[in-house]
Enzyme design. Structure first.
Site, PDB file in Angstrom:
ATOM      1  N   LEU A  76     -49.773  18.748  -5.525  1.00  0.00           N
ATOM      2  CA  LEU A  76     -49.781  19.897  -6.426  1.00  0.00           C
ATOM      3  C   LEU A  76     -50.425  21.078  -5.719  1.00  0.00           C
ATOM      4  O   LEU A  76     -51.194  20.885  -4.778  1.00  0.00           O
ATOM      5  CB  LEU A  76     -50.562  19.541  -7.699  1.00  0.00           C
ATOM      6  CG  LEU A  76     -49.974  18.392  -8.527  1.00  0.00           C
ATOM      7  CD1 LEU A  76     -50.971  17.930  -9.579  1.00  0.00           C
ATOM      8  CD2 LEU A  76     -48.672  18.819  -9.173  1.00  0.00           C
TER       9      LEU A  76
ATOM     10  N   GLY B 135     -56.017  16.654  -1.792  1.00  0.00           N
ATOM     11  CA  GLY B 135     -55.070  17.228  -2.730  1.00  0.00           C
ATOM     12  C   GLY B 135     -54.719  16.184  -3.774  1.00  0.00           C
ATOM     13  O   GLY B 135     -55.102  15.015  -3.667  1.00  0.00           O
ATOM     14  N   TYR B 136     -53.959  16.607  -4.786  1.00  0.00           N
ATOM     15  CA  TYR B 136     -53.637  15.737  -5.906  1.00  0.00           C
ATOM     16  C   TYR B 136     -52.131  15.606  -6.091  1.00  0.00           C
ATOM     17  O   TYR B 136     -51.421  16.602  -6.161  1.00  0.00           O
ATOM     18  CB  TYR B 136     -54.284  16.276  -7.188  1.00  0.00           C
ATOM     19  CG  TYR B 136     -55.778  16.106  -7.136  1.00  0.00           C
ATOM     20  CD1 TYR B 136     -56.374  14.945  -7.611  1.00  0.00           C
ATOM     21  CD2 TYR B 136     -56.582  17.067  -6.550  1.00  0.00           C
ATOM     22  CE1 TYR B 136     -57.741  14.766  -7.520  1.00  0.00           C
ATOM     23  CE2 TYR B 136     -57.944  16.887  -6.443  1.00  0.00           C
ATOM     24  CZ  TYR B 136     -58.520  15.732  -6.934  1.00  0.00           C
ATOM     25  OH  TYR B 136     -59.868  15.538  -6.825  1.00  0.00           O
ATOM     26  N   LEU B 137     -51.669  14.355  -6.179  1.00  0.00           N
ATOM     27  CA  LEU B 137     -50.287  14.076  -6.525  1.00  0.00           C
ATOM     28  C   LEU B 137     -50.118  14.060  -8.034  1.00  0.00           C
ATOM     29  O   LEU B 137     -49.052  14.346  -8.553  1.00  0.00           O
ATOM     30  CB  LEU B 137     -49.859  12.729  -5.927  1.00  0.00           C
ATOM     31  CG  LEU B 137     -49.813  12.703  -4.403  1.00  0.00           C
ATOM     32  CD1 LEU B 137     -49.700  11.282  -3.892  1.00  0.00           C
ATOM     33  CD2 LEU B 137     -48.662  13.550  -3.894  1.00  0.00           C
TER      34      LEU B 137
END
Length: 155
Positions: A82, A28-30
């Site tokens: 996100l 996942g992406y911060l």
């Protein structure tokens, strides 16, 4: 500063029979800003935090820092990422002195398979196996951070 130099290709054909290993990856992406992406990954039983800078003009080079973190922390960070997640199996396929990392995607990116090969320099010549298809280096819609926002199933 670390630097990533890689090319990406679509895959068409049998690569799995040549793989020497595979691992499941959930990421996942911060942050998914084009200027910087901050990615959290669980690869098998290990956790990683990766920061990538903006991609250069050729779409091949970008600054990259990757750190192993406790798996439990990576799993906790995935909960605050996100919206969207990348779920894939990565196959490691050696060919003519390099190793192609072939990602078979699941979920909303099911049906997409991309091979990446890391290079020592942008000018490095690489022989391509028969199962390599069209090159997609530098095409943003194939970046993992973009596949979260605009999955393959919606193309």
């Amino acid at each position: 500063m670390a630097c990533e130099i890689e090319r990406k290709f679509l895959v068409s054909g049998d690569y799995k029979s040549f793989a020497i290993a595979s691992k499941r990856i959930v990421q996942g992406y911060l942050s998914d800003s084009p200027e910087r992406t901050v990615r959290v990954r669980v690869i098998g039983e290990r956790g990683f935090l990766t920061i990538k800078g903006i991609t250069g003009d050729l779409g091949i080079i970008r600054d990259e820092w990757e750190y192993e973190i406790p798996t439990v922390e990576a799993e906790e960070l995935l909960k605050i990422c996100l919206p969207g997640v990348i779920d894939k199996t990565r196959y490691y396929v050696p060919f003519e002195g390099v190793t192609f990392e072939v990602d078979e995607f699941y979920g909303q990116n099911e049906g997409l398979t991309i091979a990446e090969v890391e290079l020592n320099s942008p000018e490095q010549m690489v022989l391509l196996p028969q199962w390599i298809g069209r090159e997609v280096t530098g095409i943003e819609k194939y970046y993992n951070s973009m596949l979260v926002k605009n999955p393959y199933s919606k193309w």
